[in-house]
Design an enzyme around this catalytic site. Structure first.
Site, PDB file in Angstrom:
ATOM      1  N   GLY A 280      28.365  19.612  18.617  1.00  0.00           N
ATOM      2  CA  GLY A 280      29.076  19.477  17.416  1.00  0.00           C
ATOM      3  C   GLY A 280      30.176  18.706  17.135  1.00  0.00           C
ATOM      4  O   GLY A 280      30.563  18.501  16.126  1.00  0.00           O
ATOM      5  N   GLU A 281      30.916  18.330  18.242  1.00  0.00           N
ATOM      6  CA  GLU A 281      32.087  17.494  18.225  1.00  0.00           C
ATOM      7  C   GLU A 281      31.883  15.806  17.899  1.00  0.00           C
ATOM      8  O   GLU A 281      31.019  15.411  18.227  1.00  0.00           O
ATOM      9  CB  GLU A 281      32.936  17.498  19.375  1.00  0.00           C
ATOM     10  CG  GLU A 281      33.438  18.861  19.672  1.00  0.00           C
ATOM     11  CD  GLU A 281      34.284  18.985  20.991  1.00  0.00           C
ATOM     12  OE1 GLU A 281      34.677  18.172  21.249  1.00  0.00           O
ATOM     13  OE2 GLU A 281      34.078  20.066  21.429  1.00  0.00           O
TER      14      GLU A 281
END
Length: 1284
Positions: free
Chosen positions: A234-235
């Site tokens: 997700g980063e």
């Protein structure tokens, strides 16, 4: 039900069940299909958890549960069938050294690219069997799964674990390959790990991307293939690093696709955004194709990518979402049948053949599609191989998986339902499970199944018994009969059930209760019994034994605890009705187990016997209801199995013997009697077979008799053992070999018994054995001769009957004759061998031959040493007989002994006879400390042994020594020391015997003794003489500390000896007299030996003799000079009216013998005399004697002579006259010796002697001979000198 029917049908084929486990549960990439099926069936069998709801009706739920149990039973049955089949194949076709070819060529798993550190062992190694290899694979899979679980929680920890366990290589390429090829990894965690900025995750991500080959692959297809293996994190930073590497790899594989990698990087981001927007239901405004083309303008190094290219890419992403492999199967798994997922059947359909065309199947349509996709996916893996295994060891891993669930399913179902079919299925499952676990040696699992079935018998609480519990008893019996060879320790549970069953059976029949007889302390040999009260009678409700059984207890309780409460009639009726259920099982089935024990293999019979012994011990130790059911069965089992090979039987008997010993020592007399009689019967049967030489089977078999009679305190048991052994010997004497050892050990223990009846009974049997069966005793084992002799010696030591002792000694002599004549087996066999010639050697005994039997001379040692110990018996006839027999044996058979063995004979048999003499000598060293209160500690002067046996012992020793002198010559010094000890005895008998023996020995051996040996003899005499003189001096000086009462000096007679000092003085006087007598005897012996053998003596010997005479003469003179002590002695003797010690006589004798020795030496040995200056010594001694006489007469000193100048001759008093009279003979002897001296000799010493002669002229003498001899000296010796 359809699914359960399918599972049931599949499970009926044993090979399919095995193949499922081998090809799925042992495969790293495949699901644990077999384990999931078993666990699913368990959950179904247990039903829905409490509080949950189900759509099934109670009847349907029960049916499903029972069908699940049935499937588990069928699976276990299939395992057992497959196991039996493989064992038959192995038995008929022994395994070859080569391994299975399929397994050999298909060992590589999906990690075949790993380094050697993390690879499985190569299959070419012939040390690994099929099952061993699969075991490694399974262990490998378990560690891989543990690493996967750690990775799915924390990726770094998982990778670290896998590397440390060498399941994954340490290089980034190997880690990347593992992540790419291993199923079960969390795709999101993989993405997070790839996005980490640490060195190893970064290198792993690069290696992972570099493992893809994007050559000639469209961008959409490439990114779809890349993202199928993991989920992007997700980063943004992590995504950036991953996409950057992807773009670099794509451009490297397709260098002409874009102008730079930046173009691929930006386009990849656009594709990811498009995929998210197009397929996210939460996004309302979807991205159009125009938007997608507009967003990607100028990304190719300032140029636009072709719109057709971007449009095609847009359509591909919108129409077909980019998903990971896990996401693609998630939807299909959610649509699957719930029961299939529960049972783990979502993967079993891989085994179903592929359908040629799709047909809609309603709710199962998605399942079929999933199956088809799995086939397609599997078809892309050419490395997958189907394994076929035939090694039974694989079942161990399968049972490890299924035994817990099956135990739970069978136990819960059997406990919850009374349905006959369901309970029958559960018991069948237990039987199959016991069979499999027992055969493959899984002890814990086997014991768990057996224990569970045993608990379900409810034999420990019969009041709650039902038909299913009776069926459990039948199952126990079937297990015992069918799988007895593999039960091992589990036999204990089975035999415990049989014991409890027998107890209930007896109770139900109102049969014999053994507890009443077994608890009777003084019952007869034949067991008595009384019946249980009828259960229908009122008194049964009050009987403690019945109450305990009705109330029952836990399965693990070893005995029932009696309760003070009573049972109600209703409880009793219920109990009786339940007991009727046991009628379905007869005694035939029960007894068949024990009769079947002879069919158990050699490895199984020992655990069976151990278990039966343990159960029997628990029965007998019951404080409330001791029984002998198992003990009786133990006898039967021993009887059934006695014909097994000796090696196996010895292992069985080692268990039985320890048990029989423990029971034989039981406090319950009836039990002990029963066991000993049982042992007698078994022994009688065992001894029907003969035993070869050098075996110990018989000895071990009879060992319980030996241990029990040695440790038991019961007279009844000890006498019973004696009777049993007697019966055994008289009935089987011809077959007894090594058993003789145990026989004699039993009789030895009986001979030492404290009861006369036991001793006499045992000796009667022993007498018959020696008289009639002696030839059998040493037929094959000569060591039994030693045990026989020890037994006879023990009988001779008994204190109850002298006739028994005398007969035992006679039998010992008989044994000695047999031993000497070659009556033992080893001699008989030697004589029977025509090629055997015993080595002989001359022993210098007048032509006699000494047979070299060094290998067997040790048999004489216990015989001779035993007789030697008997000579200290307190009974005169016994010790006299033992002494005579001992020396007769030595004299009759001593010529057979080699010289070195004679040393052992003396040490072990002869010298111990006279050991008391050494003790006496040590005691005499402390005479100065003796007091009347301690006289009881002293050996008596005339003890029975000394008075009756000393003379015989010394005479026998002397005769033996003379007879075998050439063989026993090295013992000369010790023999002389013994004789000298007798000489020193204060008692007349021993001292006279010692003197006579010493003189006789010297006379007989005078021509054989060397000068050194004569020296040894006189050295012994010298040591004894000096020791005695020291003791005499110390004894006399001990009087210094004793005060004599004054009235003693006044000649008052003391009739009461209460004064301790006076009593002590009296004792000292008696000891002094004894010491003086010993010294006089010693001097006499020295004189006699010197006169008899003067020609054989060396100069050194003469020196020793002279030292003896000199020391005794000087010490006797010193004693007479102790005036104060002599006065104290005079007071004591006067008071006690006893004679004084003969100090003057002692001095006269010592000087007389000294003078005679010197005069004879001077006369007969001029050379020796001249060398040792004997002439001067003789004159000096004569002068000393003259001076002693003159001192007594009052002319001994200068002062006396001065006093004599004024008053002429001194007038002697009465006491002095007596002393002069006593010293006159010695004076006359001195004067005659002086007269006999040559003129020249007398001339040399006349100036030295003349003053004493002048004093003699002035002295008044008590004898007319003194003036006569003195005048002769003056005329014949001094006169000529004056005339000259």
């Amino acid at each position: 039900m359809t699914v359960l029917s399918l599972v049931e049908k599949i499970s009926q084929d044993p090979q399919i069940v095995i193949d499922i486990f081998v090809n799925h549960d042992c495969d790293v990439e495949s699901p644990k299909l077999y384990e999931r099926i078993v666990n699913g069936l368990l959950k179904t069998a247990l039903g829905p958890p409490p509080g949950s709801t189900t759509s099934l009706s109670p009847a349907q739920d029960t049916t499903v549960r029972h069908e699940s149990v049935k499937c588990l039973v069928i699976i276990m049955k299939s395992l057992g069938s497959w196991l039996d089949q493989q064992l038959k194949v192995e038995h008929s076709n022994p395994p070859k050294s080569s391994n299975d070819e399929n397994l050999t060529e298909n060992m590589n798993l999906s990690l075949e690219a790993n380094s050697s550190d993390c690879e499985l062992p190569p299959e070419e190694n012939s040390e690994f069997t099929d099952a061993a290899t699969l075991e490694q694979r399974r262990a490998y899979k378990l560690e891989i799964q543990k690493g996967i679980a750690l990775f799915n929680t924390k990726p770094s920890k998982g990778i670290e674990f896998l590397i440390s366990t060498k399941r994954v290589g340490s290089s980034p390429e190997e880690v990347a390959f593992f992540l790419k090829s291993t199923s079960g990894l969390n795709k999101s965690m993989m993405g997070d790990y790839f996005g980490e900025r640490e060195e190893l995750p970064m290198k792993v991500m690069h290696a992972y991307v570099d493992s893809f080959n994007f050559d000639k692959m469209g961008f959409g297809e490439a990114i779809r293939s890349f993202l199928r293996g993991f989920r992007l994190p997700g980063e943004a930073e992590k995504i950036d690093r991953i996409m950057e590497k992807f773009a670099e790899r794509y451009c490297k594989c397709n260098p002409s696709s874009f102008s730079s990698a930046d173009t691929a990087y930006v386009l990849a981001y656009s594709v990811i955004v498009l995929n998210m927007v197009a397929h996210n239901s939460m996004v309302k405004n979807k991205m159009t194709k125009a938007d997608f083309i507009r967003n990607n303008r100028g990304i190719d190094d300032g140029k636009d990518l072709p719109e057709d290219y971007l449009g095609t890419l847009y359509d591909d992403i919108v129409n077909n979402e980019i998903k990971t492999s896990a996401e693609s199967s998630a939807l299909q798994s959610k649509q699957g049948n719930g029961l299939n997922e529960l049972l783990g059947l979502d993967g079993i359909f891989n085994l179903v053949p592929k359908q040629t065309e799709e047909k809609p199947l309603g709710p199962n349509e998605y399942v079929i599609r999933h199956i088809q996709e799995q086939f397609k996916e599997k078809s892309l893996k050419p490395e997958d191989v189907y394994y076929a295994l035939a090694d039974p060891t694989i079942l161990r891993f399968m049972v490890e998986v299924c035994w817990g669930p099956m135990l739970a399913a069978f136990s819960v179902t059997l406990g919850q339902t009374d349905d006959k079919e369901a309970t029958s299925q559960c018991l069948q499952g237990f039987r199959y499970a016991v069979h499999v676990t027992a055969v493959i040696g899984m002890q814990t699992q086997r014991d768990a199944f057996v224990t569970t079935v045993a608990k379900f018998t409810y034999l420990h609480c019969a009041a709650d018994m039902k038909q299913k519990n009776v069926d459990a008893v039948k199952a126990i019996i079937s297990i015992a009969i069918e799988d007895g060879n593999y039960l091992q320790e589990a036999w204990e549970h089975i035999l415990t059930c049989l014991s409890r069953f027998e107890q209930l059976q007896l109770l139900g029949e109102g049969a014999v209760s053994q507890s009443s007889s077994l608890n009777t302390p003084n019952s007869d040999t034949e067991l008595k019994s009384s019946n249980y009260p009828s259960l229908k009678k009122k008194e049964a409700l009050q009987n403690p034994a019945v109450v305990a059984v009705v109330r029952g207890g836990s399965y693990d309780s070893t005995s029932r605890v009696y309760s003070s409460g009573l049972v109600t009639p209703e409880q009793m009726n219920n109990f009786i009705s339940n007991l009727h259920l046991l009628d379905q099982i007869g005694n035939i089935e029960l007894n068949h187990i024990f009769a079947h024990s002879q069919r158990l293999n050699n490895e199984a019979i020992v655990p069976f016997v151990k278990a039966l012994c343990k159960v029997s011990m628990l029965e007998l130790q019951s404080p409330t209801d001791p029984r002998m059911f198992s003990l009786t069965k133990l006898v039967e089992v021993a009887d059934y199995n006695m014909n097994r090979i000796r090696l196996v039987w010895s292992r069985i008997w080692s268990v039985l013997s320890e048990f029989l010993i423990a029971v034989g020592l039981s406090e319950n007399l009836s039990v002990a009697i029963f066991v000993m009689d049982m042992l007698r019967q078994l022994t009688m049967k065992f001894l029907e077979r003969k035993e070869l030489a050098n075996y110990n089977f018989q000895s071990e078999f009879l060992r319980p008799f030996v241990v029990v009679i040695e440790k038991s305190t019961s007279t009844e048991i000890r006498e019973l053992i004696v009777r049993c052994i007697s019966q055994i010997v008289f009935a089987r004497y011809s077959n007894i070999k090594s058993g003789w050892k145990s026989v004699f050990m039993v009789f030895t223990a009986a001979a030492a018994d404290e009861r006369k009846s036991t001793v006499l009974m045992a000796f009667d049997s022993m007498e018959k054995i020696v008289r009639e069966y002696f030839s059998y005793i040493t037929e094959t084992e000569t060591l039994t001769f030693t045990h026989c002799v020890r037994c006879l010696i023990t009988f001779a030591n008994n204190r109850f009957n002298s006739d028994v002792s005398l007969n035992a000694i006679a039998f010992v002599r008989f044994c000695a004759v047999k031993l000497a004549d070659g009556g033992l087996a080893w001699n008989e066999k030697s004589q029977g061998d025509s090629l055997y010639t015993p080595p002989v050697k001359e022993n210098a005994l007048g032509g006699q031959k000494c047979i070299d039997k060094d290998d067997h001379t040790h048999f004489w040692v216990p015989l001779l040493s035993g007789l030697s110990r008997l000579t200290s018996d307190p009974r005169p006839p016994i010790r006299r007989c033992a002494l005579e027999v001992l020396f007769n044996i030595l004299k009759d058979h001593g010529h057979l002994f080699p010289q070195q063995f004679w040393a052992s004979v003396f040490d072990s048999a002869i010298f111990p006879l006279f050991s008391f003499r050494a003790n006496t000598e040590e005691a005499e060293k402390h005479d100065d400390q003796y007091s009347p209160g301690r006289r009881s500690q002293l050996p008596p002067d005339e003890s029975d042994w000394e008075s009756e046996t000393n003379a015989v012992a010394v005479e026998c020793l002397s005769d033996l020594f003379i007879h075998f002198f050439d063989l026993v010559r090295p013992q000369l010094r010790q023999v002389v020391s013994i004789l000298v000890r007798f000489l020193r005895s204060p008692a007349q008998g021993p001292s006279s015997a010692g003197m006579a023996a010493l003189i006789r020995s010297a006379a007989a051996l005078r021509d054989k003794l060397s000068a050194e040996e004569w020296l040894d003899i006189f050295v012994c005499l010298e040591e004894a003489a000096k020791s005695g003189l020291r003791g005499l001096t110390e004894l006399l000086k001990s009087m210094n500390s004793i005060e004599v009462p004054d009235f003693a000096y006044q000649n008052h007679v003391v009739e009461d000896f209460e004064d301790e000092n006076l009593q002590t003085m009296g004792y000292i006087v008696s000891r002094i007299k004894g010491r003086i007598a010993v010294q006089l005897l010693m001097v006499q012996v020295v004189t006699d030996l010197c006169k008899m053998h003067v020609q054989s003596l060396s100069v050194a010997t003469f020196t020793v003799i002279r030292e003896i005479f000199l020391s005794t003469a000087n010490r006797s003179s010193e004693l007479n000079s102790e005036t104060s002590l002599l006065m104290k002695l005079e007071k004591t003797c006067s008071t006690l009216e006893i004679s004084e010690p003969p100090f003057i006589h002692f001095e006269n004798v010592c000087y007389q013998n000294y003078l005679n020795f010197l005069h004879d030496l001077l006369t007969d040995n001029p050379s020796v005399s001249q060398e040792n200056n004997i002439e001067a010594e003789l004159v000096s001694v004569c002068e000393q004697v003259l001076q002693i006489y003159l001192d007594c007469a009052g002319f001994g000193g200068k002062a006396i002579r001065e006093q004599g100048q004024g008053g002429g001759a001194a007038t002697p008093t009465t006491s002095r006259e007596e002393e002069l009279a006593a010293r006159t003979p010695l004076l006359l002897s001195v004067m005659r010796i002086l007269t006999s001296l040559e003129t020249g000799c007398f001339r040399r010493y006349v100036s030295q002697l003349f003053p004493s002669l002048v004093d003699l002229v002035r002295t008044e003498h008590c004898s007319w001979e003194v003036p006569d001899v003195l005048s002769n000296i003056l005329l014949s010796c001094i006169g000529p000198l004056i005339m000259d």
